[in-house]
Design an enzyme around this catalytic site. Structure first.
Site, PDB file in Angstrom:
ATOM      1  CB  THR A  72     -10.189   4.558  -0.683  1.00 23.85           C
ATOM      2  OG1 THR A  72      -9.604   4.968   0.561  1.00 23.85           O
ATOM      3  CG2 THR A  72      -9.504   3.307  -1.175  1.00 23.85           C
ATOM      4  CE  LYS A  89      -6.666  13.724   0.309  1.00 20.34           C
ATOM      5  NZ  LYS A  89      -6.659  12.570  -0.574  1.00 20.34           N
ATOM      6  NE  ARG A  90      -3.542  10.073  10.054  1.00 22.52           N
ATOM      7  CZ  ARG A  90      -3.128   9.138  10.890  1.00 22.52           C
ATOM      8  NH1 ARG A  90      -3.827   8.025  11.047  1.00 22.52           N
ATOM      9  NH2 ARG A  90      -2.042   9.305  11.594  1.00 22.52           N
ATOM     10  CE  LYS A 109     -14.167   5.693   1.439  1.00 20.10           C
ATOM     11  NZ  LYS A 109     -13.349   5.841   2.657  1.00 20.10           N
ATOM     12  CG  HIS A 150      -1.939  -1.043   1.274  1.00 19.59           C
ATOM     13  ND1 HIS A 150      -3.232  -0.895   0.796  1.00 19.59           N
ATOM     14  CD2 HIS A 150      -1.863  -2.311   1.726  1.00 19.59           C
ATOM     15  CE1 HIS A 150      -3.900  -2.022   0.979  1.00 19.59           C
ATOM     16  NE2 HIS A 150      -3.082  -2.897   1.546  1.00 19.59           N
TER      17      HIS A 150
HETATM   18  C1  26Q Z   1       3.456   0.237  10.358  1.00 18.17           C
HETATM   19  C2  26Q Z   1       4.369  -0.124  11.337  1.00 18.17           C
HETATM   20  C3  26Q Z   1       4.317   0.459  12.597  1.00 18.17           C
HETATM   21  C4  26Q Z   1       3.339   1.416  12.867  1.00 18.17           C
HETATM   22  C5  26Q Z   1       2.431   1.778  11.881  1.00 18.17           C
HETATM   23  C6  26Q Z   1       2.505   1.194  10.630  1.00 18.17           C
HETATM   24  C7  26Q Z   1       1.527   1.590   9.585  1.00 18.17           C
HETATM   25  C8  26Q Z   1       0.186   1.726   9.878  1.00 18.17           C
HETATM   26  C9  26Q Z   1      -0.714   2.095   8.902  1.00 18.17           C
HETATM   27  C10 26Q Z   1       1.942   1.810   8.273  1.00 18.17           C
HETATM   28  C11 26Q Z   1       1.024   2.173   7.288  1.00 18.17           C
HETATM   29  C12 26Q Z   1      -0.316   2.320   7.602  1.00 18.17           C
HETATM   30  C13 26Q Z   1      -1.353   2.712   6.628  1.00 18.17           C
HETATM   31  C14 26Q Z   1      -1.138   2.914   5.342  1.00 18.17           C
HETATM   32  C15 26Q Z   1      -2.222   3.338   4.453  1.00 18.17           C
HETATM   33  O1  26Q Z   1      -3.329   3.613   4.887  1.00 18.17           O
HETATM   34  N1  26Q Z   1      -1.971   3.399   3.140  1.00 18.17           N
HETATM   35  C16 26Q Z   1      -2.987   3.792   2.199  1.00 18.17           C
HETATM   36  O2  26Q Z   1      -3.651   2.615   1.774  1.00 18.17           O
HETATM   37  C17 26Q Z   1      -4.782   2.928   0.980  1.00 18.17           C
HETATM   38  C18 26Q Z   1      -5.505   1.642   0.671  1.00 18.17           C
HETATM   39  O3  26Q Z   1      -4.793   0.894  -0.263  1.00 18.17           O
HETATM   40  C19 26Q Z   1      -4.370   3.675  -0.264  1.00 18.17           C
HETATM   41  O4  26Q Z   1      -5.530   4.078  -0.952  1.00 18.17           O
HETATM   42  C20 26Q Z   1      -3.534   4.913   0.093  1.00 18.17           C
HETATM   43  O5  26Q Z   1      -3.028   5.510  -1.083  1.00 18.17           O
HETATM   44  C21 26Q Z   1      -2.400   4.521   1.008  1.00 18.17           C
HETATM   45  O6  26Q Z   1      -1.700   5.676   1.436  1.00 18.17           O
END
Ligand code: 26Q
Length: 835
Positions: free
Chosen positions: A675, A567-568, A679, A376
């Protein structure tokens, strides 16, 4: 807890075979009253909405339960192949509305409540979001579960039941303040505790080698301490099809012997305190949406999920097939939601070899034909790595297995590219250095039979950049699965007025086949239909305006262009570019350059990771700019800016239907898919965006003329980077220069000197890594096009209809069908209707 088994013969069928519960308003009202009065013990003097909510939740849960059991029986009987979606995050949002919608009893329930003098919306509002995720990746998992259940695919979600979900965000004086989200405090009526399926997960200790009865060399993991994993099941209803799948969430608890061991050593209090250590494992969701490297507790969580889920799945297999694993690989698939559950790879190897006495080759054949990995992210710094040292201490047996996987696979690399030492070093699962690290993505790729990205551009970039070496070795493993979202929550539920308009025109087939929305295109030129479309748009904008008024105290007029970025908060998503544009508009107003002006209300929302200073500073900047603009009498209704606190699933349900213009403005090549973009599109918003992630495919579907494109392409970003000179760009662009001057002058931070220096410097002194200044001019031009287009309401409405009509591809039903056709190959399981 001990669970004594009842002898089969003592249980009569009549115990579980009950007549179906009524789905009419009267039956619902009767059950509701019984729960309220008998189970919860409340009466008419009860002032708390909580008990009304609980009584209704139980009433609906019963109706799900009947279908849940039938789904379980249907799966067991068909002995079907199953897939498991493993994810550290499931961002489910509220369950009550979803249960009513998918059971098809929204009207009946509304009537039942009305009979008791209750307005359904008021008690539905009481439900806390299940916020067990950060953002895109977690919400995607929730949309996927909805689609799997709707397509009747036997897919079980496995995750963690965090006591504290995503933090609640407050804004104080423009600053983000985090508050714990104790979402389980009032109980969770939707979950079902399953202590009888408790698993033991171990940490620490060491390995020991021994010869088994047949003389084979085997490994034992000894001196480890155990933690219990207790499952809580959450029902996942399909759309009006009798299917209810399962999301199984693990909660950590201390074992009794653990306490006893410490107790015998004479330290009673320490042993009780140690109980806490065990329960800490599932205490809190890590609030980072890019990896936070090296936190031991996070690794404990990841292994906890992997081990408990695999033991559960193996237990289930053995209860049906004994220890014959011949067909295991043909019947089970594990989909890894990013690298977070990658411990599944060495843990499955360990269980098969050490517990079920398989050879390495047998275990590897099974592992490498059951695991599939979804990536991702394209940000190299977000790829997960764990220090070898930490693995050695916490999971010593897993480390041995990872080393062996690496050795065998590197031999294959060396054979393919003889003498290419550099390649072997590059591709090694172990990164050498002062602190050797395990590259989790490489481990996932090596063990998986499928590796996919989440949008066409993203998958292509994975092959060409991040995972290029692996693509050369195993081109056939790589594939794309463009993300999607469920139209049940994001259109049918979130936007009832538009849903009704659509259904009146083209029927309700779109709820399970979103491609049918294309039938709307022919009405884009129908004046009467456009008028109705605008009317629903106004209703939705009024709802959004009310939310903004309530939460921010800022008035949005529904005649203005509603311009939204939620978004974030992250530098690559470039909320900052949006702010620069707003400052530019403000500057124009102050200069009196307002001929042919389009009034605009700009809304921001999103959380910053608590440790991400630049993201927090961006929130502060948005809030300060918002204050300056909203309180400037020269501006009036020409421009309003708001930051909505605590953006979450439930807020998006009101935001996306009320949006005219959706901001999807990441630096090209950085947003894997997005995503939220989908929406908004589904709900008729137009997009202003870069050629990034799924935006590219959205624009292809809707046509270039109905999309406000700007900015460098991913390729241009990379080639321009080396010679990028933000100071020269600022100097050469009169508008940008004025914006930067306003920012630097302290106009937005008059009594807070220098607080925005880090932001200003990131754009100038530090070289503008995210190419914000490079895209400024084309962004401003695209915004001007959007503003001009909005003044022609007939034309705008036409484009809005065409956007909804072209959004069919972005249903998660389509995405899941592709996962199933290319990766899982599951057969739908028909469930007998409840009679
Ligand atoms: C990993 C290790 C330790 C702590 C936190 C994490 C961690 C947690 C959440 C790393 C990444 C995430 C989330 C990533 C994320 O939300 N990515 C998004 O995924 C969506 C679904 O595929 C995409 O549409 C977005 O583009 C992408 O940024």
């Amino acid at each position: 807890m001990e669970f004594e088994l009842v002898r089969k013969s003592t249980l009569k069928k009549s115990l579980t075979e009950l007549p179906a519960l009524g789905m009419d308003p009267c039956s619902i009202a009767t059950d509701f009253r019984r729960y309220f009065s008998h189970t919860l013990g409340r009466d008419k003097d009860c002032k708390s909405v909580h008990y009304l909510y609980s009584a209704l939740a139980f009433t609906l849960h019963d109706r799900l339960m009947e279908r849940w059991k039938n789904t379980h029986y249907a799966c067991s009987e068909s002995n079907c192949k199953q897939a498991y979606y493993l994810s550290l995050e499931f961002l489910m949002g509220r369950a009550l509305g979803n249960a009513m919608l998918n059971l098809g009893i929204t009207d009946e329930t509304t009537r039942a409540m009305y009979e008791h003098g209750i307005v359904l919306e008021e008690i539905a509002e009481r439900e806390h979001d299940a916020g067990l995720g950060n953002g895109g990746l977690g919400r995607l998992a929730a949309c996927f579960l909805d689609s799997c259940a709707t397509l009747q695919l036997p897919v079980t979600g496995y995750g963690i039941r965090y006591e504290y979900g995503m933090f609640r965000q407050h804004i104080e004086n423009g600053n983000q303040v985090e508050e714990p989200d104790h979402w389980l405090r009032d109980g969770n009526p939707w979950e079902l505790e399953r202590p009888e399926f408790t698993q033991r997960v171990r940490y620490g200790g060491r390995t020991e080698y021994y010869h088994d009865h047949s003389g084979a060399l085997r490994v034992r993991w000894v001196d480890a301490h155990a933690v219990l994993a207790v499952p809580y099941d959450v029902p996942v209803p399909g759309y009006r099809n009798g299917t209810v799948n399962t999301l199984r969430l693990w909660s950590a608890a201390a074992t009794d012997e653990f306490d006893l061991g410490e107790f015998n050593a004479g330290s009673y209090t320490e042993s009780v305190a140690a109980k806490n250590d065990a329960e800490h494992i599932t205490m809190v969701l890590y609030p980072n949406d890019a990896s936070e490297n090296g936190k031991e507790l996070r690794l404990r969580q990841q292994y906890f999920l992997a081990s408990a889920s695999l033991q559960d799945i193996l237990r289930h297999w053995i209860s049906h097939h004994g220890k014959d694993f011949t067909h295991f690989a043909a019947k089970n698939h594990f989909q890894l939601n990013d690298t977070h559950p990658t411990c599944v790879v060495p843990e499955l190897m360990r269980l098969l070899m050490d517990e079920y006495e398989m050879s390495w080759e047998q275990a590897w054949t099974i592992t490498s034909s059951t695991v599939a990995y979804t990536n991702h992210t394209l940000l190299p710094e977000a790829l997960e790595k764990w220090p070898v040292r930490m693995f050695r201490n916490l999971l010593p047996r897993l480390l041995e297995i990872i080393f062996e996987i690496n050795a065998q696979y590197l031999a294959q690399v060396a054979q393919q590219w003889p003498g290419d030492i550099d390649r072997v070093r590059r591709m090694s699962i172990i990164e050498e250095g002062a602190e050797p690290q395990i590259r989790m993505a490489y481990l996932a790729i090596v063990a998986s039979f499928s590796v996919n990205g989440v949008a066409a551009l993203h998958s292509q970039l994975l092959e060409q950049t991040l995972f290029r070496d692996f693509y050369e070795l195993w081109p056939k493993k790589f594939n794309n699965k463009t993300n999607g979202v469920t139209q049940r929550r994001w259109l049918a539920w979130a936007n009832p007025s538009l849903s009704k308009l659509i259904t009146d025109k083209i029927g309700d087939g779109w709820t399970t086949d979103l491609s049918q929305l294309r039938k709307l295109a022919r009405y884009a030129d129908d004046t009467a239909f456009r008028k109705q479309w605008r009317k629903t748009n106004q209703i939705n904008k009024a709802r959004l305006a009310e939310l903004v008024q309530q939460e921010c105290g800022i008035t949005f007029k529904t005649s203005a262009l509603f311009d939204v970025q939620v978004k974030r908060i992250h530098e690559y998503k470039r909320q900052l570019l949006n702010v620069l544009h707003i400052i530019h508009l403000y500057d124009r107003i102050k200069r009196g350059d307002t001929a042919d002006w389009t009034s605009r209300c700009v809304l921001f929302g999103g959380k910053a990771a608590p440790g991400y200073a630049m993201a927090k500073n961006t929130i502060k900047l948005i809030c300060n700019v918002s204050n300056a603009i909203n309180n400037d009498p020269d501006v009036g209704d020409l421009l309003k800016v708001a930051f909505l606190p605590n953006y979450r699933v439930t807020a998006m349900e009101i935001i996306c239907p009320g949006t005219d213009l959706s901001e999807q403005i990441s630096t090209a090549g950085k947003e894997a898919s997005g995503t939220g973009n989908m929406k908004f599109m589904m709900n008729g918003a137009l997009t202003i965006g870069t050629l990034d992630g799924a935006n590219i495919e959205m624009r292809e579907e809707v046509g270039a003329e109905n999309f406000f494109l700007f900015g460098l392409t991913a390729e241009q970003v990379e080639s321009a980077r080396a010679r990028h000179d933000p100071k020269a760009i600022i100097a050469a662009d009169e508008d940008l220069k004025r914006v930067m001057q306003l920012l630097s002058s302290g106009h937005f931070n008059q009594f807070e000197p220098n607080i925005f220096d880090p932001i200003i410097q990131s754009l100038t002194t530090y070289g503008d890594y995210w190419m914000t200044t490079a895209d400024f001019r084309s962004y401003v031009d695209a915004q001007q096009h959007a503003a001009d287009a909005f003044r022609d309401q007939e034309q705008w409405t036409r484009m809005s209809i065409l956007n909804t009509a072209a959004s069919g591809k972005f249903s998660s039903d389509r995405t899941i069908q592709e996962y199933n056709q290319d990766i899982w190959k599951l057969k739908p399981v028909k469930v007998f209707p409840v009679t």
